[in-house]
Design a protein around this motif. Structure first.
Motif, PDB file in Angstrom:
ATOM      1  N   SER A  25       1.238   3.923  -3.490  1.00 53.69           N
ATOM      2  CA  SER A  25       0.706   5.146  -3.357  1.00 53.69           C
ATOM      3  C   SER A  25       1.983   6.168  -3.476  1.00 53.69           C
ATOM      4  O   SER A  25       1.689   7.351  -4.205  1.00 53.69           O
ATOM      5  CB  SER A  25       0.036   5.254  -1.909  1.00 53.69           C
ATOM      6  OG  SER A  25      -0.380   6.505  -1.685  1.00 53.69           O
ATOM      7  N   THR A  67      -7.158   2.321  -2.687  1.00 46.84           N
ATOM      8  CA  THR A  67      -6.090   1.796  -1.455  1.00 46.84           C
ATOM      9  C   THR A  67      -6.344   0.711  -1.079  1.00 46.84           C
ATOM     10  O   THR A  67      -5.676  -0.259  -0.737  1.00 46.84           O
ATOM     11  CB  THR A  67      -6.241   2.913  -0.309  1.00 46.84           C
ATOM     12  OG1 THR A  67      -6.307   3.989  -0.835  1.00 46.84           O
ATOM     13  CG2 THR A  67      -5.024   2.545   0.505  1.00 46.84           C
ATOM     14  N   GLU A 114       0.883  -1.394   0.007  1.00 49.42           N
ATOM     15  CA  GLU A 114       0.035  -0.030   0.030  1.00 49.42           C
ATOM     16  C   GLU A 114       0.989   1.218  -0.087  1.00 49.42           C
ATOM     17  O   GLU A 114       0.504   2.117  -0.793  1.00 49.42           O
ATOM     18  CB  GLU A 114      -0.902   0.183   1.370  1.00 49.42           C
ATOM     19  CG  GLU A 114      -2.046   1.225   1.350  1.00 49.42           C
ATOM     20  CD  GLU A 114      -2.640   0.922   2.555  1.00 49.42           C
ATOM     21  OE1 GLU A 114      -2.905   2.038   3.146  1.00 49.42           O
ATOM     22  OE2 GLU A 114      -3.236   0.057   2.923  1.00 49.42           O
TER      23      GLU A 114
END
Length: 525
Positions: free
Chosen positions: A256, A497, A252
Motif C-alpha cells: 500500500s 487490501t 499489506e
C-alpha cells in the motif's frame, strides 16, 4: 465491492494480550497529552491566585481584591494556543525529514526552555514569549504523539489506545488542579512557580523512554528504509507472534505504501493534500479534529476555576478538580464500549450531550442570574459537559489521523491540528469579553452560542463522517481511493487490501515478501 458486513483485512489477532508490548509503548508516548491537560488546568487556576495576580495583575480597590486585566488574561491564555498553531504547521515538513521520535524530543527541549523562563521571570513580556514557545512544544507533543500512535498501533486497538491518550490528558488536568489547590493560598510567587515545575516531569520520562522505542514503521517505509521498517514493526509486536501473521501485516503496509509513493512521486505534498481524492480526506481530517474547538470546550476548560468564581460558586478550586474527574470517568466509560460501538455513534452521542449541557446552564443563568440555584446548576452541567466531551474527544483525534494516507498524514494532521488550535485560540481569546464582569458579563449565557455550534457538528457527523472501526490504515486508503460514500464505509469489502495480506499467508509466500530487492523513496518535499 460492498456488502452488508465488512470483512476485515487485518491479519493480526484481534485481542489485547497479544499486543501488550505495543500498548505499553503507546501508553508512554501518550504522556505527551499530559502536558496539554496540565497547562489548561494550571493556567486557568493562576487567574484566581493572589500570588500570581500580585505579579501580573492589579489591586481592584472597588472590589477590595486582586484582579487581572482582561487583555492580560487573554494573552496569557491565548498565546500558548497561537504557539500550538504555529508548531502544528511545522509538523509536516519536520516529520517528513526527521521522523516522529525526533519531533517528540525537540518538543521536550522547547518545553524545558519555556518552563524555565516562566518560573524565573517577573516580566509580563517574557511571560508572553514563554507562553508562545510553550505552545509550540505542546502542539508538537500532541501532533507527533498522535501520528505515531496511529501508525504503530494495531487497527483494532487504536480506539482503546486513544482512550488512554485522553486519560493522560485528563490526568494532567487533575494533577494541575490539585497542585493549584495546594499552593493557591501561598502569598508569594511560589503559589504559581511550584505548579509550573510540574511541566518538567512528563517530558523527562518520555524523552528517556524514546531511546528504547522504534521509529514508526510506516514512516520508515515512506523513506525507503525497508529493512529498518521491518525491524521496527517486529520490535512493536510480541516476540511470539506468528510469522505468517507478521509477514501478512508487513506485506499489506509495504504494498500500500509503495502504491501511495507512486501516486505522489515527484510532487509536493503540501499541494497533493488538496487534490483529487486527497481533498476529501484532508477536509474530513480538518473537520473532525476541529470538533474540539467548535463544541465550546476551550472556554469551559481553561476558565473553569475563574468561571465558577464569577458564578458565585464557593470553593471553586475543589469544584474544578471534581469537574476534571468527571472527564476521567467519561473517557474510562467510553474505553469499555469503543471496541463494540461505532465511532460515529460515540461522536454523535458526545456532541449531542455537549450541546444540551451548554444550553442547560445558559437557560439556568437566564432564569435566575447570579443565584445559588443557578450556580449549582452551572456546576452540575459543566460536570456533565466534561463527561460527554472527554468521552468522545479521543475518537475525534483518532478519526482525523486515520483519514490521510501514509505519505500525507503528518502534513494533513499538522494542518488540521493547527486549525483546531486556531479555533481554540479564538474561543479562549474572546471568552473574557463574554464572561468577564468588566466586559459583557454574560457569564453562563455564553452557552447559547455553543449550543448552536454543537447542533451543526451533530448534523455534519450524521451525513459526512465515515466509520473506520477495526480497519487498517491500508483498508481506509483503499476505500477513499474507491470514493466510497461515508454511509457505506462500514460494510465495504476491501478486496485489494485483503489480497495483500493473503499473499503472505501462503506457506511458500512468506519468504517472498521480504523486501531486500525493492527500492522506492519519497521525493515529494
Amino acid at each position: 465491492m460492498a456488502g452488508g458486513a465488512a470483512i476485515l483485512a487485518n491479519p493480526l489477532k484481534l485481542d489485547i494480550s497479544s499486543h501488550r508490548k505495543c500498548v505499553f509503548i503507546c501508553f508512554v508516548v501518550t504522556v505527551s497529552s499530559f502536558q496539554y491537560g496540565l497547562d489548561y488546568s494550571l493556567v486557568g487556576g493562576f487567574m484566581a491566585m493572589p500570588g500570581f495576580l500580585k505579579e501580573f495583575g492589579y489591586f481592584d480597590h472597588k472590589a477590595n481584591k486582586w484582579a487581572i486585566d482582561p487583555t492580560v488574561q487573554q494573552l496569557i491564555s491565548s498565546l500558548m494556543t497561537i504557539g500550538t498553531f504555529v508548531g502544528s504547521l511545522l509538523v509536516g515538513p519536520f516529520s517528513s525529514k526527521f521522523g516522529r521520535r525526533y519531533g517528540l524530543w525537540t518538543a521536550s527541549l522547547i518545553n524545558f526552555v519555556a518552563t524555565g523562563i516562566m518560573i524565573g521571570t517577573t516580566s509580563i513580556g517574557a511571560l508572553y514569549f514563554a507562553r508562545f514557545i510553550l505552545g509550540i512544544s505542546v502542539g508538537w507533543f500532541l501532533t507527533f504523539a498522535q501520528v505515531y500512535i496511529n501508525e504503530v498501533a494495531p487497527a483494532h486497538l487504536r480506539g482503546i489506545i486513544f482512550a488512554i491518550y485522553q486519560t493522560q490528558l485528563s490526568t494532567g488536568s487533575i494533577v494541575g488542579a490539585a497542585v493549584d489547590r495546594a499552593t493557591h493560598l501561598n502569598p508569594g510567587p511560589s503559589a504559581y512557580r511550584i505548579p509550573l515545575a510540574v511541566f518538567f516531569v512528563a517530558p523527562t520520562i518520555q524523552s528517556i523512554a524514546l531511546f528504547f522505542f522504534p521509529e514508526s514503521p510506516r514512516w520508515l517505509m515512506t523513506q525507503g528504509q525497508l529493512e529498518a521498517a521491518e525491524a521496527s514493526l517486529r520490535s512493536l509486536r510480541n516476540k511470539n507472534i506468528d510469522e505468517t501473521e507478521f509477514q501478512a501485516e508487513l506485506n499489506e503496509i509495504r504494498i500500500s505504501t509503495q502504491e501511495q509513493h507512486e501516486q505522489h512521486k515527484g510532487k509536493h505534498l503540501w499541494v497533493e493534500m488538496w487534490k483529487g481524492t486527497e481533498l476529501r480526506r484532508t477536509l474530513l481530517s480538518i473537520a473532525i479534529i476541529c470538533f474540539h474547538a467548535a463544541n465550546g470546550s476551550s472556554w469551559v476548560n481553561i476558565y473553569t476555576t475563574y468561571f465558577l468564581t464569577t458564578a458565585g460558586v464557593t470553593n471553586p478550586f475543589s469544584y474544578s478538580i471534581m469537574v476534571t474527574c468527571m472527564g476521567v470517568i467519561g473517557v474510562i466509560a467510553s474505553s469499555f464500549v469503543v471496541r463494540h460501538l461505532d465511532r460515529r455513534h460515540i461522536v454523535l452521542i458526545g456532541v449531542a450531550g455537549c450541546g444540551l449541557c451548554q444550553l442547560s446552564f445558559a437557560v439556568a443563568w437566564t432564569v435566575a442570574p447570579a443565584s445559588q440555584a443557578a450556580a449549582k446548576c452551572v456546576v452540575a452541567f459543566i460536570c456533565i459537559f466534561t463527561f460527554f466531551y472527554v468521552a468522545y474527544a479521543p475518537y475525534a483525534w483518532l478519526l482525523g489521523g486515520e483519514y490521510p494516507n501514509n505519505h500525507l498524514r503528518a502534513h494533513t494532521y499538522g494542518v488540521a491540528t493547527a486549525l483546531n488550535f486556531l479555533g481554540n485560540w479564538l474561543g479562549v481569546f474572546t471568552a473574557p469579553y463574554f464572561i468577564n464582569p468588566s466586559a459583557l458579563g454574560w457569564n453562563a449565557k455564553y452557552g447559547y452560542i455553543w449550543f448552536g455550534s454543537n447542533a451543526i457538528l451533530f448534523v455534519f457527523t450524521w451525513f459526512f463522517i465515515p466509520e473506520t472501526r477495526d480497519r487498517t490504515l491500508e483498508e481506509i486508503h483503499e476505500m477513499f481511493q474507491a470514493r466510497v460514500p461515508a454511509r457505506k464505509f462500514k460494510g465495504y469489502i476491501c478486496t485489494n487490501t485483503r489480497a495483500m495480506a493473503e499473499a503472505a499467508r501462503k506457506e511458500q509466500g512468506v519468504e517472498a515478501v521480504h523486501m531486500e530487492d525493492i527500492d522506492f523513496k519519497v521525493s515529494g518535499e
